[in-house]
Design a protein around this motif. Structure first.
Motif: not given
Ligand SMILES: CC(C)(COP(=O)(O)OP(=O)(O)OC[C@H]1O[C@@H](n2cnc3c(N)ncnc32)[C@H](O)[C@@H]1OP(=O)(O)O)[C@@H](O)C(=O)NCCC(=O)NCCS
Length: 187
Positions: A86, A94, A97
């Motif tokens: 992911v 978003g 998500k």
């Molecule tokens: C983790 C990851 C996939 C999140 O994707 P993103 O597109 O930035 O997140 P979104 O914008 O879709 O966030 C969705 C919701 O989650 C929340 N959120 C995002 N990251 C969060 C975190 N680390 N902790 C808590 N909440 C979080 C957002 O505030 C948002 O809340 P809302 O629906 O109330 O507005 C992204 O940060 C990423 O690519 N990280 C690096 C790779 C990684 O670590 N992947 C996970 C492997 S397990």
């Protein structure tokens, strides 16, 4: 269409073996950047179901489901999807998500249980997407390789969604028992 109008986003769901060269090369780059690991189109990757959020040719976010079996608990065999890879390439909009909620929709439709392991700082994200978090059971998931028993050592937590097999409900009901997994590629 005016020249500055943004192309719409589309969600593409396809098996690894059906990824285009262009998709594969971006996925390799993104996985290397985020997880510092090389991604290869091996047998496991070919079988994974990729969820790609695309804008024209660019992948904005991605994730994959990988069917893992047998997962054995309490003498019962389960077939479960692992949630992997992911990544949101543009964060905080978003896009991540949208990928994970699409996965959940897929899981509900196919009545499949899924789980994944993530670092605690990402658990809030998975929770917002609809998964349930378990912070205490990670080390009970054991991959046995010959005489070696391999567990996660990175402090990851579990996010999960149960289907009608009630896999995690059963796992949580017997906290002293191990869960046998057939791979160490879930974390
Ligand atoms: C983790 C990851 C996939 C999140 O994707 P993103 O597109 O930035 O997140 P979104 O914008 O879709 O966030 C969705 C919701 O989650 C929340 N959120 C995002 N990251 C969060 C975190 N680390 N902790 C808590 N909440 C979080 C957002 O505030 C948002 O809340 P809302 O629906 O109330 O507005 C992204 O940060 C990423 O690519 N990280 C690096 C790779 C990684 O670590 N992947 C996970 C492997 S397990």
């Amino acid at each position: 269409m005016t020249s500055n109008k943004k192309a719409s986003l589309k969600l593409v769901i396809k098996k690894g073996i059906n990824l285009t060269e262009q998709e594969l090369s971006q996925i390799k780059k993104d996985i290397l950047r985020e997880f510092k690991i090389a991604f290869n189109m091996d047998d496991q990757a070919k079988e994974k179901l990729f969820f790609l959020l695309k804008q024209e040719n660019a992948i904005l976010a991605m994730g994959s489901l990988w069917e893992v079996k047998p997962v054995i608990f309490n003498g019962e065999n389960f077939s479960i999807y692992g949630v992997l890879n992911v990544i949101a390439n543009i964060k905080g909009k978003g896009y991540g998500k949208r990928i994970v909620t699409s996965m959940i929709k897929y899981l509900v439709f196919h009545n499949k249980t899924a789980f994944g392991f993530c670092m605690p700082q990402n658990s809030g994200f998975y929770e917002k997407c609809g998964f349930t978090i378990d912070t205490v059971s990670t080390k009970r998931f054991v991959y046995t390789k010959g005489k070696e028993r391999i567990t996660n050592q990175d402090g990851q937590v579990i996010f999960y969604q149960d289907a009608s097999d009630h896999f995690m409900e059963k796992v949580l009901a017997f906290p002293d028992r191990k869960v046998s997994i057939p791979t160490a590629s879930l974390w």
